[in-house]
Structure formats: C-alpha cells, structure tokens
Design a protein around this motif. Structure first.
Motif, PDB file in Angstrom:
ATOM      1  N   ALA A  30       0.839  -1.203   0.000  1.00 18.33           N
ATOM      2  CA  ALA A  30       0.000   0.000   0.000  1.00 18.33           C
ATOM      3  C   ALA A  30       0.873   1.252   0.000  1.00 18.33           C
ATOM      4  N   SER A  31       1.974   1.225   0.727  1.00 21.73           N
ATOM      5  CA  SER A  31       2.888   2.372   0.748  1.00 21.73           C
ATOM      6  C   SER A  31       3.550   2.562  -0.608  1.00 21.73           C
ATOM      7  N   ILE A  32       3.937   1.475  -1.225  1.00 17.44           N
ATOM      8  CA  ILE A  32       4.593   1.559  -2.529  1.00 17.44           C
ATOM      9  C   ILE A  32       3.636   2.105  -3.577  1.00 17.44           C
ATOM     10  N   ALA A  81       3.361   9.058  -6.494  1.00 17.13           N
ATOM     11  CA  ALA A  81       2.774  10.384  -6.265  1.00 17.13           C
ATOM     12  C   ALA A  81       3.597  11.171  -5.246  1.00 17.13           C
ATOM     13  N   PHE A  82       4.096  10.480  -4.232  1.00 19.27           N
ATOM     14  CA  PHE A  82       4.934  11.141  -3.230  1.00 19.27           C
ATOM     15  C   PHE A  82       6.215  11.687  -3.859  1.00 19.27           C
ATOM     16  N   ILE A  83       6.830  10.900  -4.722  1.00 21.99           N
ATOM     17  CA  ILE A  83       8.062  11.344  -5.390  1.00 21.99           C
ATOM     18  C   ILE A  83       7.778  12.564  -6.261  1.00 21.99           C
ATOM     19  N   ALA A  84       6.657  12.562  -6.965  1.00 25.90           N
ATOM     20  CA  ALA A  84       6.304  13.718  -7.805  1.00 25.90           C
ATOM     21  C   ALA A  84       6.104  14.968  -6.958  1.00 25.90           C
ATOM     22  N   ARG A  85       5.396  14.827  -5.824  1.00 21.49           N
ATOM     23  CA  ARG A  85       5.196  15.985  -4.939  1.00 21.49           C
ATOM     24  C   ARG A  85       6.520  16.474  -4.368  1.00 21.49           C
TER      25      ARG A  85
END
Length: 178
Positions: A81-83, A88-92
């Motif tokens: 679920a984290s992966i 999206a986290f990397i893009a932000r």
C-alpha cells in the motif's frame, strides 16, 4: 485379558475389537460418538492419540509460527500500500524541491545585494556612506567646539547661540508622524 472381560467384547468382521454397544454407556455419549467409537481401530486410536499429543507438545510453536506468518502478510500488504502511493509522493517531493531551489536562488541574490550594501567596496555601499557621514559629523563637531572655544576666549558668551544652533540642528531632522 481375563475370560470375563472377553465376554463383553465382540469381534466384527473386519477384526476390530471394541466394547459392545451396550457397554459404552449410551446415556453419556451422543449417537454419532458411539457409531464412531464402534468403527475405529486400535491403529486409528493410536494415530489420534499421537496427533493430540503432537498438538499439545508443538501447538504453541505452530500457533506462534501461524501468528508470525499472519503478521508478515499484514506487514507485506502495508508495504504494498505504501509503494502504491510512492510515485505520487516522489512527484510531490520533486515539485517541492524545485520550488525550494527557486526560492533559495532568489534569497541568495537578495543576500548578495545586502552583503554588497553592508560591506566596504568602491565607496557606493551604505557602510561607506555611513562612514563618510560619521567623519563629516565628527569634523563639524570639532569645528563647532573650536568656534565655541574662540568665543569663550574672546569673552563672548555663546550659550544662547549654542542653544539656537542645537535647535536649528534639531529642526533639520524630519519629524516623525504619529
């Protein structure tokens, strides 16, 4: 076995030795248990006993292994679920870092300008201007002191003139607006 106990046993066609049905105390056991008990062999009883003994002996270890396996599966699911949200986290994060880089560049330019104005350079900095102003004020003060000393030596009372000069100097400063 004594001859008396053999009387109560009967031999079935498949050579299983079990007590007679009337000897099993049917009032204590349900019918399904009586049917099962009358059909079980000695080898099957031994296997059941060994299975129960093994369950008692290693049951806690097996249960701990089952619990550990379940916890591992839950942790693996949480990792998946984290992966899933990692892209999206990397893009932000990349967007935030780009904004911070622009902000840092602008701040670096501002700091360089402030440094230029507050440190001695070719005479155009605020610091150089302030030093020139301090020197000019110092020369004016020394000149005024020399004038007052001459007036005092000549016997002319300069106290009134000094107050007037100070008042004129005060009037040259801009008044603060309330």
């Amino acid at each position: 076995m004594s001859p008396r106990s053999i009387e109560h046993l009967h031999v079935r066609s498949d050579q299983r030795l079990m007590p007679a049905s009337d000897q099993l105390m049917p009032e204590l056991f349900p019918d399904w248990f009586i049917d099962w008990a009358s059909s079980v062999t000695l080898l099957e009883l031994l296997i059941y006993a060994l299975a129960i003994a093994a369950g008692l002996k290693w049951g806690r270890q097996w249960w701990a292994a089952v619990v550990a396996g379940a916890k591992g599966i839950v942790a693996f699911a949480a990792t998946l679920a984290s992966i899933r949200g990692l892209t999206a986290f990397i893009a932000r994060t990349d967007a935030t870092l780009a904004d911070q880089t622009k902000t840092m560049a602008a701040q670096t330019d501002k700091i360089a300008g402030i440094f230029h104005e507050t440190h001695n350079n070719d005479g155009s900095s605020i610091k150089d201007s302030g030093e020139r102003t301090e020197l000019a004020v110092d020369r004016l003060e020394r000149g005024m002191l020399a004038i007052f000393k001459r007036l005092d030596a000549a016997g002319i009372r300069a106290t009134d003139d000094e107050d007037q000069i100070r008042q004129e100097l005060e009037d040259t400063h801009p008044k603060e607006k309330p």
